[in-house]
Design an enzyme around this catalytic site. Structure first.
Site, mmCIF file in Angstrom:
data_model
loop_
_atom_site.group_PDB
_atom_site.id
_atom_site.type_symbol
_atom_site.label_atom_id
_atom_site.label_comp_id
_atom_site.label_asym_id
_atom_site.label_seq_id
_atom_site.Cartn_x
_atom_site.Cartn_y
_atom_site.Cartn_z
ATOM 1 N N HIS A 19 34.026 6.587 15.194
ATOM 2 C CA HIS A 19 32.872 6.971 14.391
ATOM 3 C C HIS A 19 31.588 6.659 15.179
ATOM 4 C CE1 HIS A 19 30.617 7.830 10.822
ATOM 5 N NE2 HIS A 19 31.644 7.736 10.023
ATOM 6 N N GLY A 61 37.842 5.188 14.321
ATOM 7 C CA GLY A 61 38.128 6.421 13.586
ATOM 8 C C GLY A 61 38.746 7.493 14.467
ATOM 9 N N TYR A 68 37.701 -0.428 5.766
ATOM 10 C CA TYR A 68 38.309 0.900 5.898
ATOM 11 C C TYR A 68 38.573 1.475 4.505
ATOM 12 C CZ TYR A 68 39.917 4.201 9.359
ATOM 13 O OH TYR A 68 40.018 5.272 10.201
HETATM 14 O O1 YXS Z 1 23.880 2.607 25.664
HETATM 15 P P1 YXS Z 1 23.972 4.108 25.606
HETATM 16 O O2 YXS Z 1 22.848 4.748 24.858
HETATM 17 O O3 YXS Z 1 24.256 4.731 26.941
HETATM 18 O O4 YXS Z 1 25.270 4.469 24.697
HETATM 19 C C1 YXS Z 1 26.517 3.923 25.075
HETATM 20 C C2 YXS Z 1 27.209 3.490 23.805
HETATM 21 O O5 YXS Z 1 26.350 2.893 22.873
HETATM 22 C C3 YXS Z 1 27.692 4.817 23.262
HETATM 23 N N1 YXS Z 1 28.823 4.635 22.352
HETATM 24 C C4 YXS Z 1 28.760 4.839 21.026
HETATM 25 N N2 YXS Z 1 27.734 5.234 20.247
HETATM 26 C C5 YXS Z 1 28.001 5.332 18.915
HETATM 27 N N3 YXS Z 1 29.209 5.063 18.353
HETATM 28 C C6 YXS Z 1 30.245 4.677 19.127
HETATM 29 N N4 YXS Z 1 31.449 4.455 18.550
HETATM 30 C C7 YXS Z 1 30.031 4.541 20.528
HETATM 31 N N5 YXS Z 1 30.820 4.164 21.576
HETATM 32 C C8 YXS Z 1 30.049 4.234 22.672
HETATM 33 O O6 YXS Z 1 28.109 5.548 24.396
HETATM 34 C C9 YXS Z 1 27.389 5.082 25.549
HETATM 35 C C10 YXS Z 1 28.387 4.667 26.601
HETATM 36 O O7 YXS Z 1 29.078 3.562 26.061
HETATM 37 P P2 YXS Z 1 29.584 2.381 27.005
HETATM 38 O O8 YXS Z 1 28.528 2.085 28.019
HETATM 39 O O9 YXS Z 1 30.052 1.298 26.137
HETATM 40 O O10 YXS Z 1 30.827 3.091 27.719
HETATM 41 P P3 YXS Z 1 32.072 2.371 28.428
HETATM 42 O O11 YXS Z 1 32.768 3.449 29.169
HETATM 43 O O12 YXS Z 1 31.609 1.155 29.147
HETATM 44 O O13 YXS Z 1 32.993 1.866 27.221
HETATM 45 C C11 YXS Z 1 33.622 2.836 26.410
HETATM 46 C C12 YXS Z 1 34.081 2.130 25.118
HETATM 47 C C13 YXS Z 1 34.645 3.196 24.154
HETATM 48 C C14 YXS Z 1 35.166 1.075 25.444
HETATM 49 C C15 YXS Z 1 32.861 1.437 24.475
HETATM 50 O O14 YXS Z 1 31.804 2.387 24.384
HETATM 51 C C16 YXS Z 1 33.176 0.939 23.094
HETATM 52 O O15 YXS Z 1 33.852 -0.091 22.910
HETATM 53 N N6 YXS Z 1 32.711 1.720 22.069
HETATM 54 C C17 YXS Z 1 32.914 1.322 20.684
HETATM 55 C C18 YXS Z 1 34.371 1.562 20.289
HETATM 56 C C19 YXS Z 1 34.529 1.221 18.790
HETATM 57 O O16 YXS Z 1 34.497 0.037 18.414
HETATM 58 N N7 YXS Z 1 34.590 2.235 17.959
HETATM 59 C C20 YXS Z 1 34.670 2.066 16.504
HETATM 60 C C21 YXS Z 1 33.462 2.739 15.891
HETATM 61 S S1 YXS Z 1 33.424 2.467 14.133
HETATM 62 C C22 YXS Z 1 34.684 3.420 13.566
HETATM 63 O O17 YXS Z 1 35.271 4.218 14.260
HETATM 64 C C23 YXS Z 1 35.072 3.287 12.125
HETATM 65 C C24 YXS Z 1 33.930 3.191 11.192
HETATM 66 S S2 YXS Z 1 36.114 1.924 11.955
HETATM 67 O O18 YXS Z 1 35.401 0.818 12.612
HETATM 68 O O19 YXS Z 1 36.264 1.695 10.558
HETATM 69 O O20 YXS Z 1 37.349 2.263 12.609
#
Ligand code: YXS
Length: 259
Positions: A64, A108, A138
């Site tokens: 998400h 998500g 969730y």
């Molecule tokens: O800093 P900038 O502006 O370059 O942006 C960064 C991150 O902030 C952005 N980004 C996201 N923006 C919004 N929502 C996200 N889920 C998200 N994930 C990443 O993308 C730019 C590059 O991210 P960066 O520098 O971290 O990339 P990386 O290659 O070092 O690492 C990739 C990840 C995916 C490992 C890392 O971005 C990460 O851990 N992202 C969050 C993963 C996560 O926790 N997703 C759950 C989101 S909440 C959701 O899905 C549901 C509501 S729930 O939680 O209920 O399941």
């Protein structure tokens, strides 16, 4: 600039999630383009769809779009939330949707992948279900998607640890259908799709909908529903939910207080 690429060939439709600078975070804009593409596929009589990211990605979807989650006080995963809209669009699409998975699948994004009918992943792919990392409660439909896909002890481990599991474990659990190396996965997936499109689209559409209806058939009394919604409200009204959002936005570890 479009956030997805689409292609149709021989009754097979392909959607490539291509918002790489945000790691295919499932924003309203990205989800809008995917659901529009699925609608076009439906009108074109597509008989199998492939949902993927570009070849070689490290992240299939970061889940998400956290920047679009509401501050505390509002259900972050209500019926109209874009993630819920996408999961339903995939589950209700009248032809099989095959998830071609390379890279990490987060939050998500796991539910989107698991909403697909057939999952094929590379050995390097991982799956992490992360509400606990953010402090998100969730939602009922999402928990049910996970319960239908993953044995309860493993679903609990994934939900409580928010840690990625490897493709090999997902295959052992039956969460995914195949593991294929990166240089074979594309031809394998389109070969699978080719086996589907020569079969009866009406029969397949009806069986897919039968499976969806029966898999989601649960006795949920008003009391049960209201109790679950009440429990979830305690979370999305909490300090911890806001702290999870703030920590993500400020790129720091959250400090949860249990309140
Ligand atoms: O800093 P900038 O502006 O370059 O942006 C960064 C991150 O902030 C952005 N980004 C996201 N923006 C919004 N929502 C996200 N889920 C998200 N994930 C990443 O993308 C730019 C590059 O991210 P960066 O520098 O971290 O990339 P990386 O290659 O070092 O690492 C990739 C990840 C995916 C490992 C890392 O971005 C990460 O851990 N992202 C969050 C993963 C996560 O926790 N997703 C759950 C989101 S909440 C959701 O899905 C549901 C509501 S729930 O939680 O209920 O399941």
């Amino acid at each position: 600039m479009p956030l997805i690429l689409t292609e149709t060939q021989d009754a097979i439709g392909t959607i490539v999630m291509n918002h790489l600078q945000k790691r295919n975070a499932l924003s309203e804009a990205l989800i809008g383009e995917i659901t529009t593409a699925l609608e076009c596929f439906r009108e074109q009589g597509i008989r199998a769809a492939v949902l993927r990211a570009p070849a070689g990605v490290k992240v299939w979807s970061a889940g998400h779009d956290v920047s679009e989650l509401p501050d505390r006080g509002r259900d972050p995963l209500g019926w109209g939330d874009s993630l819920r809209v996408l999961v339903r669009a995939i589950q209700e699409f009248p032809a099989p949707v095959i998830a071609l998975i390379e890279g990490g699948v987060w939050g998500g994004g796991c539910e989107v992948a698991m909403a697909c009918d057939i999952l094929v992943a590379t050995p390097e792919a991982t799956f992490a279900i992360t509400p606990a990392k953010l402090g998100v409660p969730y939602n009922l439909g999402g928990i049910l998607t996970l319960m239908n896909m993953i044995p309860l002890p493993v679903a609990k481990e994934m939900l409580f640890t928010a840690q990625p599991i490897p493709t090999a474990q997902a295959l052992n659990l039956g969460v995914i259908n195949y593991i294929k190396p990166a240089d074979e996965i594309e031809s394998f997936v389109y070969g699978l799709a080719g086996q589907i499109v020569v079969n009866s689209p009406l029969s397949i559409a009806v069986m897919k909908e039968e499976l969806r209806l029966l898999a989601s058939a649960r006795t949920v009394t008003p009391e049960l529903f209201e109790r679950i919604q009440g429990l979830r409200r305690v979370v999305y009204d909490s300090h911890d939910y806001q702290e999870g959002l703030n920590a993500f936005r400020e790129k720091r570890k959250p400090r949860f207080r249990g309140e």
